[in-house]
Motif scaffolding. Structure first.
Motif, PDB file in Angstrom:
ATOM      1  N   ASP A 199       0.836  -1.196   0.000  1.00 33.42           N
ATOM      2  CA  ASP A 199       0.000   0.000   0.000  1.00 33.42           C
ATOM      3  C   ASP A 199       0.871   1.245   0.000  1.00 33.42           C
ATOM      4  O   ASP A 199       1.911   1.302   0.661  1.00 33.42           O
ATOM      5  CB  ASP A 199      -0.910   0.004   1.226  1.00 33.42           C
ATOM      6  N   TYR A 200       0.401   2.257  -0.705  1.00 37.56           N
ATOM      7  CA  TYR A 200       1.140   3.508  -0.819  1.00 37.56           C
ATOM      8  C   TYR A 200       1.136   4.262   0.498  1.00 37.56           C
ATOM      9  O   TYR A 200       0.104   4.366   1.165  1.00 37.56           O
ATOM     10  CB  TYR A 200       0.525   4.370  -1.919  1.00 37.56           C
ATOM     11  N   GLU A 201       2.291   4.790   0.870  1.00 34.73           N
ATOM     12  CA  GLU A 201       2.416   5.602   2.070  1.00 34.73           C
ATOM     13  C   GLU A 201       2.712   7.038   1.677  1.00 34.73           C
ATOM     14  O   GLU A 201       3.547   7.301   0.808  1.00 34.73           O
ATOM     15  CB  GLU A 201       3.526   5.051   2.971  1.00 34.73           C
ATOM     16  N   LEU A 202       2.031   7.960   2.324  1.00 29.81           N
ATOM     17  CA  LEU A 202       2.183   9.376   2.022  1.00 29.81           C
ATOM     18  C   LEU A 202       3.570   9.874   2.419  1.00 29.81           C
ATOM     19  O   LEU A 202       4.220   9.316   3.313  1.00 29.81           O
ATOM     20  CB  LEU A 202       1.117  10.177   2.760  1.00 29.81           C
ATOM     21  N   ALA A 248       8.122  18.616   6.874  1.00 31.17           N
ATOM     22  CA  ALA A 248       8.127  17.895   8.153  1.00 31.17           C
ATOM     23  C   ALA A 248       7.233  16.666   8.114  1.00 31.17           C
ATOM     24  O   ALA A 248       7.118  15.951   9.120  1.00 31.17           O
ATOM     25  CB  ALA A 248       7.685  18.829   9.270  1.00 31.17           C
ATOM     26  N   GLY A 249       6.575  16.425   6.964  1.00 35.58           N
ATOM     27  CA  GLY A 249       5.719  15.248   6.837  1.00 35.58           C
ATOM     28  C   GLY A 249       4.341  15.432   7.413  1.00 35.58           C
ATOM     29  O   GLY A 249       3.638  14.442   7.672  1.00 35.58           O
ATOM     30  N   VAL A 250       3.915  16.694   7.601  1.00 35.75           N
ATOM     31  CA  VAL A 250       2.594  16.962   8.163  1.00 35.75           C
ATOM     32  C   VAL A 250       1.765  17.779   7.185  1.00 35.75           C
ATOM     33  O   VAL A 250       2.287  18.410   6.263  1.00 35.75           O
ATOM     34  CB  VAL A 250       2.695  17.712   9.510  1.00 35.75           C
ATOM     35  N   ARG A 282       3.187  11.716   6.768  1.00 37.08           N
ATOM     36  CA  ARG A 282       4.299  10.914   6.230  1.00 37.08           C
ATOM     37  C   ARG A 282       4.339   9.527   6.875  1.00 37.08           C
ATOM     38  O   ARG A 282       4.278   9.384   8.096  1.00 37.08           O
ATOM     39  CB  ARG A 282       5.635  11.628   6.468  1.00 37.08           C
ATOM     40  N   GLY A 283       4.425   8.530   6.025  1.00 37.01           N
ATOM     41  CA  GLY A 283       4.479   7.144   6.500  1.00 37.01           C
ATOM     42  C   GLY A 283       3.131   6.495   6.693  1.00 37.01           C
ATOM     43  O   GLY A 283       3.063   5.301   7.004  1.00 37.01           O
ATOM     44  N   LEU A 284       2.039   7.264   6.508  1.00 41.27           N
ATOM     45  CA  LEU A 284       0.686   6.711   6.675  1.00 41.27           C
ATOM     46  C   LEU A 284       0.082   6.363   5.312  1.00 41.27           C
ATOM     47  O   LEU A 284       0.323   7.054   4.321  1.00 41.27           O
ATOM     48  CB  LEU A 284      -0.224   7.706   7.394  1.00 41.27           C
ATOM     49  N   THR A 285      -0.736   5.327   5.286  1.00 43.20           N
ATOM     50  CA  THR A 285      -1.534   5.060   4.102  1.00 43.20           C
ATOM     51  C   THR A 285      -2.695   6.051   4.065  1.00 43.20           C
ATOM     52  O   THR A 285      -2.961   6.755   5.047  1.00 43.20           O
ATOM     53  CB  THR A 285      -2.077   3.632   4.118  1.00 43.20           C
ATOM     54  N   LEU A 286      -3.387   6.102   2.938  1.00 40.90           N
ATOM     55  CA  LEU A 286      -4.518   7.022   2.829  1.00 40.90           C
ATOM     56  C   LEU A 286      -5.574   6.742   3.897  1.00 40.90           C
ATOM     57  O   LEU A 286      -6.097   7.663   4.535  1.00 40.90           O
ATOM     58  CB  LEU A 286      -5.144   6.925   1.437  1.00 40.90           C
ATOM     59  N   GLY A 298       8.670   8.524  -4.651  1.00 42.52           N
ATOM     60  CA  GLY A 298       9.832   8.749  -3.799  1.00 42.52           C
ATOM     61  C   GLY A 298      10.876   7.656  -3.873  1.00 42.52           C
ATOM     62  O   GLY A 298      11.984   7.817  -3.344  1.00 42.52           O
ATOM     63  N   ASP A 299      10.571   6.533  -4.524  1.00 44.18           N
ATOM     64  CA  ASP A 299      11.548   5.449  -4.655  1.00 44.18           C
ATOM     65  C   ASP A 299      12.758   5.907  -5.463  1.00 44.18           C
ATOM     66  O   ASP A 299      12.646   6.709  -6.393  1.00 44.18           O
ATOM     67  CB  ASP A 299      10.930   4.237  -5.348  1.00 44.18           C
TER      68      ASP A 299
END
Length: 225
Positions: free
Chosen positions: A76-79, A104-106, A118-122, A215-216
């Motif tokens: 699953d894609y992570e934001l 900052a990933g927010v 950041r790091g969360l799925t939808l 981002g890969d």
């Protein structure tokens, strides 16, 4: 009874030829049995079968390269930073809109402020927004989030045009190579190395079964002659 020399000699040659023919038949029978036994053992031996590839699925073997497909090849894609999102709060147009995931990933949202993305799925991000809205603002909030623009991916090594490219939904390793102009003549077309997020570089088979995520960082290695 005495036999003549001619009779004795005739019987000796006859016995010789009969023994020779019988021996040849025995040797042929032994060879045939050995061939049958080898074939039977080969048929019962576990192992790969020629011209009998299996389907490519998570954790299975790539039909193209024979390499094992890691279980995270299709996840699953992570934001992450650089994504642009559309956040829809049902019944609350003032709380809805388009927002960027910052450095900052927010994501800074109306009323509730910053929510980590950041790091969360939808689905996980939707739950996080609903939780904050429920904390003193809305009784039963319903939130829907979609990605409008994905952050780019990067590819270098033995491709014709290495660099940064826009990500498209459901992109695979082979799609990414094609976007970068295809392989060079020195490329190892059996594998690719991917750095995902803050993790280490991991080897994957160059297969349509392996997804690329926004981002890969992909590296196509050189083959050894």
């Amino acid at each position: 009874m005495n036999h003549s020399a001619a009779e004795t000699g005739g019987n000796g040659f006859g016995d010789f030829f009969r023994r020779g023919a019988l021996g040849a038949l025995r040797r042929k029978a032994a060879v045939a049995f050995a061939v049958f036994a080898i074939a039977a053992v080969a048929a019962c031996t576990d192992g790969p079968r020629v011209n009998a590839p299996g389907p490519v699925t998570e954790g299975s073997v790539s039909e193209q390269t024979g390499a094992s497909v890691p279980p995270d090849a299709d996840i699953d894609y992570e934001l992450g930073t650089g994504d642009r999102l559309r956040v829809l709060v049902f019944g609350e147009p003032d709380l809805s809109g388009e927002f960027d995931v910052g450095g900052a990933g927010v994501v800074a949202l109306p009323l509730i402020g910053q929510v980590r993305a950041r790091g969360l799925t939808l689905s996980a991000f939707e739950d996080a927004v609903e939780t904050k809205l429920r904390d003193g603002y809305l009784t039963s909030p319903r939130v829907s989030v979609e990605v409008l623009n994905y952050r780019p991916f990067y590819i270098y090594g033995e491709v014709s045009s290495p660099g940064q490219y826009p990500y498209t939904s459901s992109m695979t390793v082979l799609n990414a190579v094609a976007v970068a102009g295809g392989y060079t003549y020195r490329a190892n077309q059996d594998k690719v190395y991917i750095t995902r997020g803050e993790g280490n570089e991991v080897e994957y088979p160059a297969s349509q079964a392996v997804r690329v995520l926004p981002g890969d960082v992909l590296r196509v290695p050189e083959r050894f002659f």
